[in-house]
Design a protein around this motif. Structure first.
Motif, PDB file in Angstrom:
ATOM      1  N   VAL A 226      92.478  80.256  17.725  1.00  0.00           N
ATOM      2  CA  VAL A 226      93.502  80.623  18.715  1.00  0.00           C
ATOM      3  C   VAL A 226      94.131  79.421  19.434  1.00  0.00           C
ATOM      4  CG1 VAL A 226      93.867  81.802  20.917  1.00  0.00           C
ATOM      5  CG2 VAL A 226      92.739  82.971  19.038  1.00  0.00           C
ATOM      6  N   PRO A 227      93.318  78.484  20.009  1.00  0.00           N
ATOM      7  CA  PRO A 227      93.968  77.376  20.727  1.00  0.00           C
ATOM      8  C   PRO A 227      94.909  76.586  19.823  1.00  0.00           C
ATOM      9  CG  PRO A 227      91.613  77.393  21.145  1.00  0.00           C
ATOM     10  CD  PRO A 227      91.853  78.409  20.085  1.00  0.00           C
TER      11      PRO A 227
ATOM     12  N   GLY B 284      95.339  71.676  20.857  1.00  0.00           N
ATOM     13  CA  GLY B 284      94.571  72.916  20.766  1.00  0.00           C
ATOM     14  C   GLY B 284      93.261  72.704  20.027  1.00  0.00           C
ATOM     15  N   ALA B 285      93.317  71.852  19.003  1.00  0.00           N
ATOM     16  CA  ALA B 285      92.118  71.618  18.206  1.00  0.00           C
ATOM     17  C   ALA B 285      90.984  71.064  19.060  1.00  0.00           C
ATOM     18  CB  ALA B 285      92.435  70.662  17.060  1.00  0.00           C
TER      19      ALA B 285
ATOM     20  N   GLY C  79      87.420  72.562  19.199  1.00  0.00           N
ATOM     21  CA  GLY C  79      86.218  71.738  19.096  1.00  0.00           C
ATOM     22  C   GLY C  79      85.246  72.043  20.217  1.00  0.00           C
ATOM     23  N   LEU C  80      85.783  72.195  21.432  1.00  0.00           N
ATOM     24  CA  LEU C  80      84.930  72.503  22.588  1.00  0.00           C
ATOM     25  C   LEU C  80      84.194  73.823  22.371  1.00  0.00           C
ATOM     26  CD1 LEU C  80      84.078  71.958  25.567  1.00  0.00           C
ATOM     27  CD2 LEU C  80      86.069  73.286  26.248  1.00  0.00           C
ATOM     28  N   VAL C  81      84.936  74.819  21.865  1.00  0.00           N
ATOM     29  CA  VAL C  81      84.330  76.127  21.640  1.00  0.00           C
ATOM     30  C   VAL C  81      83.215  76.020  20.605  1.00  0.00           C
ATOM     31  CG1 VAL C  81      84.738  78.448  20.772  1.00  0.00           C
ATOM     32  CG2 VAL C  81      86.416  77.373  22.282  1.00  0.00           C
ATOM     33  N   LEU C  82      83.514  75.357  19.484  1.00  0.00           N
ATOM     34  CA  LEU C  82      82.525  75.246  18.407  1.00  0.00           C
ATOM     35  C   LEU C  82      81.293  74.485  18.890  1.00  0.00           C
ATOM     36  CD1 LEU C  82      84.887  74.563  15.370  1.00  0.00           C
ATOM     37  CD2 LEU C  82      83.778  76.704  16.052  1.00  0.00           C
TER      38      LEU C  82
ATOM     39  N   ILE D 152      99.299  60.620  22.227  1.00  0.00           N
ATOM     40  CA  ILE D 152      99.647  61.675  23.179  1.00  0.00           C
ATOM     41  C   ILE D 152      98.769  62.896  22.952  1.00  0.00           C
ATOM     42  CG2 ILE D 152     101.464  63.296  23.846  1.00  0.00           C
ATOM     43  CD1 ILE D 152     103.476  61.097  23.421  1.00  0.00           C
ATOM     44  N   SER D 153      98.564  63.252  21.671  1.00  0.00           N
ATOM     45  CA  SER D 153      97.747  64.434  21.371  1.00  0.00           C
ATOM     46  C   SER D 153      96.339  64.276  21.923  1.00  0.00           C
ATOM     47  CB  SER D 153      97.657  64.660  19.865  1.00  0.00           C
ATOM     48  OG  SER D 153      98.919  64.594  19.291  1.00  0.00           O
ATOM     49  N   VAL D 154      95.767  63.086  21.724  1.00  0.00           N
ATOM     50  CA  VAL D 154      94.388  62.886  22.170  1.00  0.00           C
ATOM     51  C   VAL D 154      94.309  62.972  23.689  1.00  0.00           C
ATOM     52  CG1 VAL D 154      92.523  61.209  22.318  1.00  0.00           C
ATOM     53  CG2 VAL D 154      93.718  61.568  20.150  1.00  0.00           C
ATOM     54  N   ILE D 155      95.267  62.304  24.355  1.00  0.00           N
ATOM     55  CA  ILE D 155      95.249  62.360  25.817  1.00  0.00           C
ATOM     56  C   ILE D 155      95.380  63.815  26.280  1.00  0.00           C
ATOM     57  CG2 ILE D 155      96.518  61.730  27.909  1.00  0.00           C
ATOM     58  CD1 ILE D 155      97.219  59.094  26.505  1.00  0.00           C
TER      59      ILE D 155
END
Lengths: 286, 584, 358
Positions: free
Chosen positions: B141-142, B100-101, B105-108, B28-31
């Motif tokens: 933050v996310p 959120g991670a 990840g997207l931000v980094l 669920i988290s990954v989706i």
């Protein structure tokens, strides 16, 4: 003169000849059966009689009039009704609605009339409903009229198909394995029903049947097909003694013992579906 | 549950109450993480970062992410809450954090390499948005926001349903009113309610006070309805008394339907007039598709014939031929649409099933292309179109029936007529032939139904109503252009009929409201309207394949199989009743 | 009896209409062609140019048609989202090719360029396959037993979802495919005037479709796909995993569509989020023309459609003085579709799959 008469009927699919030079006569008011091993061309023959297939050679007349060039709906108008090997009811319509469709030929309401609901149209509709309920009673489905066809138990679906076919007020009724999958008591009831159809209503009945008890019990004449050819014809007693018939059946591993209880009939391979005929985007016949 | 209890070994980890079922949590988290990234990159988060749901409190872009966190945690927590509330909260927080991670990840990743050369929305603005928390800042933050939202969602999940359901409905109403506050405010400003409107609604989104009111009212209403169960009570009443309650309610709904465009101002009137035209189109296709089962994906062709006929006969501008009045032209529009149905229908109605759909689609496209081509330009005006089509009712611009309001009433009235016709035909010889063809056309033919003629009638009748809708639509817009003829219209109408429930008359209305009305209200989200439309089509079909309001018979077929098979005796009565009822 | 007579009359009228419909179409084609050819407006070179363009376009249709035809063969559904899978592949290939171009690979000679294009095709295939598998899993699989029209609507939903997601990701602008210079030059092919890129498109699609045909006919997986297409129930009894076969069908179709996306980009330069719609419908048309469920049929149907829409409008219509015939190329293509459906419903090569049983 015979009610139904087929002369030299031949139907081919590509290289396969499903029905070959078949001569067939049926007297008005008789009960007859067509039997034969799987793939013998029985249902193909029915499809030729009812306009779903057009014969490649030969001719078919009904009450003296040729019908082998007609479409299925025209054949139905002539007074020939049929049931199907693998039950084909209008699944998401109710039992009553199924029978009402069967009465199509005997109703005359136009679409305009239906929209404004003219008195004539209302009368006709009411009469049709009464008739539908009567037919339900006749086949032993009293009270099931509002059930969706698809929800009826198997045996009741077979009965409903007969009722729908009767709604057309046929002179000739073609029944394609009407007792397939039924238990002995249901089978007996159906057999009695068919006798009643002939005795009380004067309908000529032609059966395709695998259940030999039914065939031998009810038929006045039996026609045996093998590889599309007629190999024998006669009374039940004659057929039981016929050497060709015995060979045709024993020649195949799954054949039923002609006198004994029939094999558990699965759907035969030949005519799972109706012919795609010559119009729809149908597939090859293979 | 029973399956799990009997064969626990067959489903490792699944459902067993005393394991954490980490695989599902992770799944669920990954989706949810992928969905969150999708929301960012597709632009919903950054584009609507400034669009308030609640003024100065919550913006739509951020809310989209919070909803993702919350929904994921809620789903994951449902397995866990049976074991313990605390565990559900912990799992909720974890799911939120992992989701959120993904954003972290997207931000980094975005800071390391230039994602923007591929994804337009992977901009510094987006990263700033994602890393700018209330208390904190930075890529963390996310994760924190996700964990908090997730935990909160799981807390709600653990509440007793008497509190949980009103709470969830309250939150949903916030979203709903937050989205539509601006639209509701405009018409209210010209009424005595203007101060209420200003107090509750911003020009976009709810005000904080409005949010509080909406929340309290919806929570309260839900709680009261849940406690008092008015519907069950009404259903429990004897029929005569029930009629006393339902009758006035029905009249109230009718009054609302009739007064709606007048009360809600020109924007809503425009939207609802369009909905009414699609209801009419839907009623037409309901005959072709719903009753006879013929999928026509070229329905727009009839619409075009109707619209162009009216245009040519009435227009006072270039290409106009006769300068007739609107109502003199309408019968011809219907007639031509029907003739057109005859000419197009004849060759293609021998085609079956999906092929018919694709053939009609082909015809629709041919008409569209011809209308826009140089070949037809001298007659139909091509892209320049035909202008100055008169309104159906010639009233001064100040009259209350001017503008789209009259179109609404006219389209609605015709839709009612078509619905009546469909209803009458359904229980007639013709209607039954159509349904028989829909179910099994070989057998129908074997029962004496002339396939080509019966299908042709369905096709022509459906087409006639589409032509009528086209004529009315031309009156609404006042002009017709080649570009008005679009494949999307055919698809829309088919979707309305199928989403509403094949053959179901109320289904058409609901389908049109959802598939035409809602997207029109979402005008401000223009770029994403069809995105949501697509998602809605998939979701509705997956959750309710029989449609939103299936017709009586279909519903029974899908839902009450067993009862019907098991209780034969009671049906004896219904046969009779039915005969009485359907035949006055 | 009166009603029966009326029925009879109507039937005859219908037959007369059908006959004249056929006659009119044939007359338009024949007379139009003769008039056009007699008018001498077009030189043989013009026609050959159109043939070249038709072949290029047709090869691309053929590759997309493959996905339609195979999915229809196995699931009996029109995969409306397939055009978008093609579009996605085109975008995937674009970004791969831009990245490769930035390393200078496209200007280092023919071999290196072709290698780069090959890599881009692989990237496009990956994107397309990923999306197609996702769409199958989310939008189609839950509806496998639903009434026939339900997956169709879901497919339309998936198609819109993909289109507007891509619009959200990449905007509504046009992206210009980086194309190595040598591809833009004319290829020395006798008679036909084709650029190298056209040659590449035709050769690559022929090669890929041949490989695919051999795969479907020879490999174990291909056999299982064909088995499931014939009869899912029996195939399952034989121990064939129908789900796997179905997913593989989507994978193969999507890979072809992805490759077609890159070839399209190279040949026609511009790609955008709605580029999949019309080629999608056309490719389905091609699949029907060739006989649905039939791999060689898809190729033949694609090429036939490409040629007829390149040549048809000019040949049949310009003789009548119809202006701007190229506007009508889609109309000619769809007329072709309707004619085939009406007069030869099983397509040019015939359907490979048995008919769906009402």
């Amino acid at each position: 003169m015979s009610l139904l008469s087929a002369k030299q009927v031949t139907k081919r699919f590509g290289g396969l000849t499903a029905v070959s030079e078949l001569d067939f006569e049926l007297e008005e008011g008789s009960i007859a059966s067509v039997i034969g091993p799987n793939g013998a061309g029985k249902t193909t023959f029915f499809n030729c009689l009812t306009g779903f297939f057009h014969v490649d050679e030969g001719s078919i007349t009904f009450d003296g009039r040729p019908i082998h060039t007609l479409r299925p709906d025209e054949v139905a108008h002539y007074g020939i009704s049929r049931t199907y090997q693998n039950i084909r009811l209008f699944a998401s319509m109710t039992a009553i609605e199924n029978i009402l469709v069967g009465q199509h030929n005997h109703m005359h309401a136009t679409w305009m009339g239906a929209i404004v609901r003219t008195p004539a149209q209302r009368r006709e509709e009411r009469a049709a409903h009464v008739e539908a309920l009567r037919l339900l009673d006749f086949v032993g489905l009293s009270g099931r009229g509002d059930s969706l066809a698809v929800k009826l138990p198997y045996g009741d679906q077979r009965r409903l198909e007969v009722a729908r076919a009767l709604a057309n007020k046929p002179r000739l009724l073609l029944l394609d394995e009407p007792t397939a999958g039924m238990n002995p008591s249901e089978t007996h009831q159906m057999t009695e029903l068919f006798r009643q159809l002939r005795d009380d209503l004067g309908i000529t009945v032609l059966l395709i049947e695998h259940e030999m008890r039914v065939v031998m019990d009810i038929s006045e004449k039996i026609t045996v097909l093998d590889y599309g050819r007629k190999i024998a014809e006669g009374t039940p007693a004659e057929i039981q003694k016929n050497q060709l018939v015995i060979e045709a059946y024993l020649g195949r591993a799954t054949a039923p013992d002609e006198a004994g209880p029939a094999d558990p009939v699965g759907p035969t391979e030949e005519d799972e579906a109706l012919p795609p005929s010559d119009r729809g985007p149908s597939g090859s016949m293979t | 549950m029973t399956a799990v209890a009997i064969q626990p070994t067959d489903m490792p980890g699944a459902g067993a109450a005393d394991t954490w079922n980490l695989r599902r949590v992770l799944q669920i988290s990954v989706i949810a993480g992928v969905v969150a990234i999708y929301l960012c990159l597709v632009g919903i988060v950054p584009v609507f970062a400034e669009r308030p749901l609640i003024v100065d409190v919550l913006e739509l872009g951020q809310a989209a992410l919070l909803i993702t966190f919350g929904a994921a945690s809620y789903l994951a927590g449902m397995d866990q809450v049976k074991a313990s509330w605390l565990r559900a909260v912990v799992v909720g927080a974890i799911v939120g954090a992992i989701t959120g991670a993904f954003l972290t990840g997207l931000v980094l990743l975005g800071e390391a390499i230039d994602l923007r050369s591929v994804f337009l929305n992977a901009s510094p603005t987006l990263y700033a948005l994602l890393t700018d928390g209330i208390v904190l800042t930075g890529p963390i933050v996310p994760i924190v926001a996700g964990a908090i939202t997730g935990a909160l969602a799981a807390v709600i999940l653990g509440l007793p349903s008497a509190i949980r359901v009103p709470l969830v409905i309250g939150l949903s109403s916030l979203l709903f009113f937050g989205l539509f506050a601006g639209l509701l405010r405009t018409p209210m400003l010209v009424t005595p309610l203007r101060d209420v409107a200003r107090f509750m609604f911003g020009s976009e989104g709810l005000t904080a006070a409005g949010a509080a009111i909406v929340f309290v009212v919806s929570v309260g209403t839900t709680a009261i309805v849940r406690r008092t169960k008015p519907r069950q009570r009404v259903n429990a009443l004897p029929p005569r008394q029930r009629r006393l309650v339902v009758g006035p309610l029905g009249l109230l709904v009718l009054a609302l339907v009739l007064l709606f465009p007048l009360a809600m101002g020109p924007f809503f009137a425009q939207v609802i007039a369009l909905v009414a035209i699609f209801v009419l189109l839907g009623m037409g296709l309901n005959i072709t598709l719903g009753l006879a089962g013929l999928l026509d994906l070229g329905f727009v062709a009839f619409f075009a014939v109707g619209a162009y006929t009216v245009a040519l006969l009435t227009s006072t501008a270039e290409y106009g031929l006769a300068n007739w009045g609107f109502w003199e032209a309408v019968p011809f529009a219907v007639l031509f649409a029907m003739l057109f149905g005859l000419i197009l229908g004849l060759p293609i109605l021998r085609i079956r099933g999906d092929y018919l759909a694709i053939a009609t689609l082909g015809f629709g496209e041919i008409i569209r292309i011809l209308a826009g081509s140089d070949l037809m330009k001298p007659i139909l005006g091509g892209p320049r179109g035909i202008l100055n089509i008169p309104k159906p009712l010639d009233v001064p611009p100040t009259h209350w029936l001017s503008g789209p309001v009259q179109i609404y009433y006219i389209a609605l009235a015709f839709a009612a007529v078509v619905a009546f016709i469909a209803w009458r035909l359904r229980s007639s010889r013709l209607g039954r032939s159509w349904m028989a063809i829909r179910e099994d056309e070989d057998v129908a033919e074997g029962m004496g139904v002339n396939l080509v003629q019966t299908k042709l009638l369905a096709y022509m009748l459906g087409g006639a109503f589409a032509g009528l809708a086209g004529a009315i639509s031309a009156g609404l817009v006042g002009s017709i252009f080649a570009s008005s003829i679009q494949l999307q219209l055919s698809i829309n109408v088919a979707a309305i009929v199928i989403v509403g429930g094949m053959g179901s008359i109320p289904g058409v209305v609901v389908g049109a409201l959802i598939l035409v009305g809602l997207p029109e209200l979402f005008r401000e989200f223009s770029d994403y309207r069809l995105l949501f439309y697509g998602i809605a089509l998939m979701v509705i079909m997956i959750l309710r394949p029989e449609g939103l309001l299936p017709s009586r018979v279909t519903r029974r077929e899908l839902h009450t199989s067993r009862e019907l098979a098991d209780v034969p005796d009671s049906e004896l009565v219904t046969d009779e009743e039915r005969r009485e009822a359907s035949l006055p | 009896m009166n009603a029966r007579k009326l029925d009879r009359v109507t039937d005859v009228a219908i037959d007369v209409f059908m006959w004249s419909f056929k006659a009119v179409i044939i007359a338009v084609v024949v007379v139009g062609s003769v008039l056009t050819l007699l008018s001498g407006t077009y030189t043989p070179a013009d026609w050959l140019e159109l043939v070249g363009a038709g072949l290029t376009q047709g090869s691309i249709y053929a590759m997309i048609a493959l996905g339609y035809t195979m999915v229809y063969g196995i699931l009996r559904m029109i995969n409306f989202a397939h055009g978008e899978i093609f579009m996605a592949g085109s975008f995937g290939g674009y970004f791969a090719l831009v990245a490769l171009a930035s390393t200078g690979m496209l200007s280092q000679g023919v071999a290196v360029s072709l290698f780069a294009i090959g890599l881009a095709i692989l990237a496009a295939m990956a994107v397309s396959v990923l999306l197609a598998v996702g769409v199958e899993r989310i939008a189609y699989r839950p509806l496998r037993d639903a009434p026939r029209l339900v997956p169709l609507i879901s497919a339309i939903g998936a198609s819109l979802f993909l289109q507007y997601s891509f619009r959200g990701f990449f905007g509504s602008g046009l992206y210009a495919y980086p194309t190595p210079d040598f591809l833009k030059q004319d290829a020395p092919i006798p008679l036909l005037s084709m650029r190298w890129v056209d040659v590449l498109v035709v050769v690559a699609s022929l090669a890929m479709m041949t490989v695919l045909y051999l795969f479907v006919m020879r490999s174990k997986l291909g056999t299982s796909i064909r088995a499931v297409s014939e009869d899912q129930g029996t195939a399952a009894l034989m121990g064939i995993d129908a789900n796997r076969a179905i997913v593989m069908t989507f994978v193969i179709g999507a890979a072809m569509a992805g490759a077609a996306g890159v070839l399209y980009g190279l040949a026609f330069i511009q790609v955008t989020y709605f580029m999949g719609v019309i080629p999608g419908i056309k490719a389905f048309t091609a699949a029907v023309l060739g006989g649905i469920g039939n791999v060689p049929g898809a190729l033949l149907g694609g090429l036939f459609l490409g040629l007829i829409e390149a040549i048809g409008p000019t040949l049949f219509l310009s003789g009548f003085g119809v202006p701007a015939t190229n506007q009508l190329k889609d109309a000619v293509a769809f007329t072709m579709l309707v004619l085939v459906l009406v007069f030869r419903p099983s397509g040019i090569l015939g359907e490979r799959v048995t008919r769906s049983r009402a």
